[in-house]
Write a protein that holds these residues in place. Sequence first.
Motif, PDB file in Angstrom:
ATOM      1  N   GLN A 181     -21.792 -22.414  10.186  1.00  0.00           N
ATOM      2  CA  GLN A 181     -20.664 -22.919  10.983  1.00  0.00           C
ATOM      3  C   GLN A 181     -19.624 -23.554  10.066  1.00  0.00           C
ATOM      4  O   GLN A 181     -18.433 -23.336  10.227  1.00  0.00           O
ATOM      5  CB  GLN A 181     -21.138 -23.993  11.976  1.00  0.00           C
ATOM      6  N   LYS A 184     -17.727 -20.966   8.043  1.00  0.00           N
ATOM      7  CA  LYS A 184     -16.737 -20.247   8.851  1.00  0.00           C
ATOM      8  C   LYS A 184     -15.455 -21.049   8.983  1.00  0.00           C
ATOM      9  O   LYS A 184     -14.370 -20.490   9.062  1.00  0.00           O
ATOM     10  CB  LYS A 184     -17.300 -20.001  10.250  1.00  0.00           C
ATOM     11  N   ARG A 185     -15.598 -22.357   9.046  1.00  0.00           N
ATOM     12  CA  ARG A 185     -14.391 -23.174   9.152  1.00  0.00           C
ATOM     13  C   ARG A 185     -13.726 -23.378   7.805  1.00  0.00           C
ATOM     14  O   ARG A 185     -12.521 -23.547   7.719  1.00  0.00           O
ATOM     15  CB  ARG A 185     -14.750 -24.541   9.731  1.00  0.00           C
ATOM     16  N   PRO A 188     -12.553 -19.147   6.485  1.00  0.00           N
ATOM     17  CA  PRO A 188     -12.536 -18.099   7.529  1.00  0.00           C
ATOM     18  C   PRO A 188     -12.120 -16.741   6.969  1.00  0.00           C
ATOM     19  O   PRO A 188     -12.604 -15.705   7.424  1.00  0.00           O
ATOM     20  CB  PRO A 188     -11.541 -18.635   8.556  1.00  0.00           C
ATOM     21  N   GLU A 189     -11.280 -16.749   5.932  1.00  0.00           N
ATOM     22  CA  GLU A 189     -10.762 -15.487   5.389  1.00  0.00           C
ATOM     23  C   GLU A 189     -11.877 -14.617   4.821  1.00  0.00           C
ATOM     24  O   GLU A 189     -11.804 -13.399   4.868  1.00  0.00           O
ATOM     25  CB  GLU A 189      -9.757 -15.752   4.261  1.00  0.00           C
ATOM     26  N   PHE A 191     -14.718 -13.960   5.821  1.00  0.00           N
ATOM     27  CA  PHE A 191     -15.494 -13.177   6.779  1.00  0.00           C
ATOM     28  C   PHE A 191     -14.794 -11.878   7.166  1.00  0.00           C
ATOM     29  O   PHE A 191     -15.376 -11.021   7.792  1.00  0.00           O
ATOM     30  CB  PHE A 191     -15.805 -14.023   8.013  1.00  0.00           C
ATOM     31  N   ASP A 192     -13.504 -11.765   6.786  1.00  0.00           N
ATOM     32  CA  ASP A 192     -12.801 -10.504   7.034  1.00  0.00           C
ATOM     33  C   ASP A 192     -13.195  -9.460   6.007  1.00  0.00           C
ATOM     34  O   ASP A 192     -13.266  -8.277   6.298  1.00  0.00           O
ATOM     35  CB  ASP A 192     -11.287 -10.716   6.963  1.00  0.00           C
ATOM     36  N   SER A 193     -13.428  -9.909   4.791  1.00  0.00           N
ATOM     37  CA  SER A 193     -13.650  -8.947   3.724  1.00  0.00           C
ATOM     38  C   SER A 193     -15.133  -8.673   3.473  1.00  0.00           C
ATOM     39  O   SER A 193     -15.471  -7.887   2.615  1.00  0.00           O
ATOM     40  CB  SER A 193     -12.986  -9.443   2.441  1.00  0.00           C
ATOM     41  N   HIS A 194     -16.004  -9.343   4.205  1.00  0.00           N
ATOM     42  CA  HIS A 194     -17.438  -9.118   4.019  1.00  0.00           C
ATOM     43  C   HIS A 194     -18.102  -8.759   5.346  1.00  0.00           C
ATOM     44  O   HIS A 194     -17.649  -9.194   6.385  1.00  0.00           O
ATOM     45  CB  HIS A 194     -18.126 -10.398   3.528  1.00  0.00           C
ATOM     46  N   SER A 195     -19.179  -7.996   5.253  1.00  0.00           N
ATOM     47  CA  SER A 195     -20.048  -7.831   6.420  1.00  0.00           C
ATOM     48  C   SER A 195     -21.239  -8.732   6.205  1.00  0.00           C
ATOM     49  O   SER A 195     -22.162  -8.392   5.475  1.00  0.00           O
ATOM     50  CB  SER A 195     -20.526  -6.392   6.548  1.00  0.00           C
ATOM     51  N   ILE A 196     -21.201  -9.906   6.818  1.00  0.00           N
ATOM     52  CA  ILE A 196     -22.259 -10.881   6.605  1.00  0.00           C
ATOM     53  C   ILE A 196     -23.114 -10.923   7.862  1.00  0.00           C
ATOM     54  O   ILE A 196     -22.593 -11.119   8.959  1.00  0.00           O
ATOM     55  CB  ILE A 196     -21.654 -12.266   6.330  1.00  0.00           C
ATOM     56  N   LEU A 197     -24.400 -10.718   7.696  1.00  0.00           N
ATOM     57  CA  LEU A 197     -25.242 -10.649   8.884  1.00  0.00           C
ATOM     58  C   LEU A 197     -25.315 -12.005   9.581  1.00  0.00           C
ATOM     59  O   LEU A 197     -25.487 -13.032   8.935  1.00  0.00           O
ATOM     60  CB  LEU A 197     -26.646 -10.166   8.510  1.00  0.00           C
ATOM     61  N   PRO A 198     -25.133 -12.019  10.912  1.00  0.00           N
ATOM     62  CA  PRO A 198     -25.153 -13.290  11.638  1.00  0.00           C
ATOM     63  C   PRO A 198     -26.544 -13.906  11.674  1.00  0.00           C
ATOM     64  O   PRO A 198     -27.551 -13.194  11.586  1.00  0.00           O
ATOM     65  CB  PRO A 198     -24.689 -12.911  13.050  1.00  0.00           C
ATOM     66  N   THR A 486     -12.094  -2.497   4.756  1.00  0.00           N
ATOM     67  CA  THR A 486     -11.772  -3.845   4.328  1.00  0.00           C
ATOM     68  C   THR A 486     -10.428  -3.874   3.625  1.00  0.00           C
ATOM     69  O   THR A 486      -9.568  -4.690   3.919  1.00  0.00           O
ATOM     70  CB  THR A 486     -12.843  -4.353   3.343  1.00  0.00           C
TER      71      THR A 486
END
Lengths: 493, 327
Positions: A181, A184-185, A188-189, A191-198, A486
């Motif tokens: 969390q 992400k704050r 935030p940028e 998370f656009d360029s990566h595929s990060i598993l939740p 990406t």
Amino acid sequence: MNWDIYDSTPFFDEVLEKSSTPRPVAKHLYTYLQSLEKKELHERKQGAEHCIEEMGVSFTIYSEGSNIDRDWPFDIIPRPIPADEWRQVETGLKQRIKALNLFINDIYNDKQIIKDGIVPQHLIDGSSNYLAPCEGITPPHGVWANVSGIDLVRDGDGVLRVLEDNLRIPSGVSYMIENRQVTKRTFPELFDSHSILPISDYPIHLYEMLASLAPPEIKHPEIVVLTPGIYNSAYYEHSFLAQEMGAQLVEGADLFVDDEDFVYMRTVSGPCRVDVIYRRVDDVFIDPEVFNEESMLGVPGIMRAWTKGNVAIANAPGSGVADDKAIYAYVPKMIEYYLDEEALLPNVKTYLCYEKNDFKYVMDNLENLVVKPVNESGGYGIVIGPRSSKQEIEDCRALIKADPRNFVAQPMLDLSTAPVITDTGISPRHLDLRPFVLQGEDCWVTQGGLTRVAMIEGSLVVNSSQGGGSKDTWIVEDHEATEEITAEETKAC
Amino acid sequence: MLARNAERVYWLGRYVERIENTARLLNAFSHVMMDLPQSKKLRWDMLLKIMSSEQGFTKKHDEYLTENIITFLLVDADNPGSIRSSVKAARENARTCRDIIPLESWEVLNELNLLVKRSMDKALNRRYRYQFIEDIIGLCQQFNGMIYNTLSRNQSFDFLIMGNLVERADMTTRILDVAAGILLRRNSDVQTFDTVIWSEILKATSALTMYRTMNGPRISPENVLYFMLCEEEFPRSMKFCLSVMRGLVSVLPRNESFCEQLSRVEKQLALCEDKIIIEPEELHIFFDEVQKGLSALHNEIANIWFLKAYDSTPALSHSQTQTQTQT
């Protein structure tokens, strides 16, 4: 930020392959951090600290007296792990937990593994975690360790090894979720360029696992989280998990056992049957009738209810018999014995002080070894040879001689490092990784886990109770197709 | 109270609710996008669909770029549904009925207006956006708290809360309609991430914790739909909104036709209560009907109690301009 200021280390670094080359999995992260001014990076660090305060993420250190709540130490640079590597680790963890559970069930029942001479009897006799009242019991699905935290370290060759199995009441999973969390704050940028598993689905899996322990005829089992209360170091986590699962957070005094050995909680509308207890109270405190009679944290009669199968308790009382550090050394053999498979995740070389040859080796090399008491957790009682004074080593030698069964020794590990932000810039620190494994009817492993960092330069101790911090852990999917999208999207934004 | 004032506080209630809902929706959506892998992302124009502002958007922009969509929903003065426009409208309605709402609540709206004005540009930067939106939500809640705790339970209160409820029910059905429309139609290979999405939908309506205390953490489309529509105890569910409306209206004069319309909407909802609809086509028709029902409720309120009730000729009045900007 300029990576030049990062001192490369002789250890395996999680982000950098060579002093100025990032590992493939960290490529985007590396360039992104490079694009930030030093000032900006520090602003984000402050932002993250503020965010942690705001979210109320805290933990407790016992030695701090009246200050029972402290903010969670966190480093904002995430620790990336490639998804394909993780899939192998995941398989290895499942294998390990399966064998460990077979072992615990065997030990409390037929003791076949002892009869067959694989594990020596005296290890069990001497174990303070072996609980005789649990003999003859087989919990639902034959599983004792329902929630496990397996500590992994990466050695100098980049190999992930198991350092410890925590099978009693491992903590830290809430921090794993909160770390994400905060990241992400903070970035935030990224998370656009990566595929990060939740990772936020852990509480759902925990709930499903706990529900699978209830008798099958109960459709909506009543699940509670049993906490020792606000003075416990992991209280934050207990309330976090209860809230995330929509389960009641109870203390011992909220529960009672009736004449027919069923467990109830005391509610406004009268007694309410409890089917599954996720206990975060040490097993020897859960029932003053059976174990520690002084205990105020437990529920008298709860062991009666459990032995009759009227309530499920996770982790099962007595599961700690397998997280003894001497038993640890036998896990690869257990895997062979029960599953007829080779262990996929290697152990760290461990010297058992009760064995003649090992004892001699330990005595001769004490100043080069790490000595651990077998039944402790949280990093308490560990003696690191190369970092200890002559006096400390001699004290340790005396302790081992007095009770060799109680100690194991391991070589100094070249623990891997990752960059953390310090007051002066950016610097490598040692870290480990604690993934969590849930085993009920099915087995499930977190995507990554809690990365703990020794925030003190050169230190190898990552425990939060001893000044450790943590990082967000990323399992990163990486494939060509993703890369192209990406690139386009980054341009578009 | 004056019919004119009733209309103003009603709209004040609607706008404040709309600001908060839009803000929550934006944060929840940004959040869920971070959790989805590249290949499985949702499309940002989903938000435009929910807000029914696709037309307005395409007039200004050729492409559905993320940043454009966020700017459009957050700060575009030309978009009547943007947070900026709603803040302005809320404040404008409050300004013209300051004498009947608590002084402090008027001040909160000013603060909200100032926040938007001052931080607007900064908020387009991703790093500050989260905080900006959180601050907006906080001020809306502060406003609502003051209304609940300091406004007499008079007709001003009734109409303001009616505005709240109509808007809330409307927004809830919009979100569910669009989300279900997309999620229930997706291929099964991407559905593994749907739990994450549904739980963000609950968050967008501040329903997550209460959902869990009712259902545990298991998230299924059926349970989410049921909770948001039919749950009696949850103050943001459609059912709850309708039942509070009935209570408020019971003390208002000439309420017969409103109550009849209310019963019709309740009946529509009951369709879902017996057995939750999950088939996408059928669900869309259901939502369509419910939205028409809500819009009819709004018209009843306007026709019975607002200034319009005195008009013999339906000329374009101030109130109608406002009505047009409601969506």
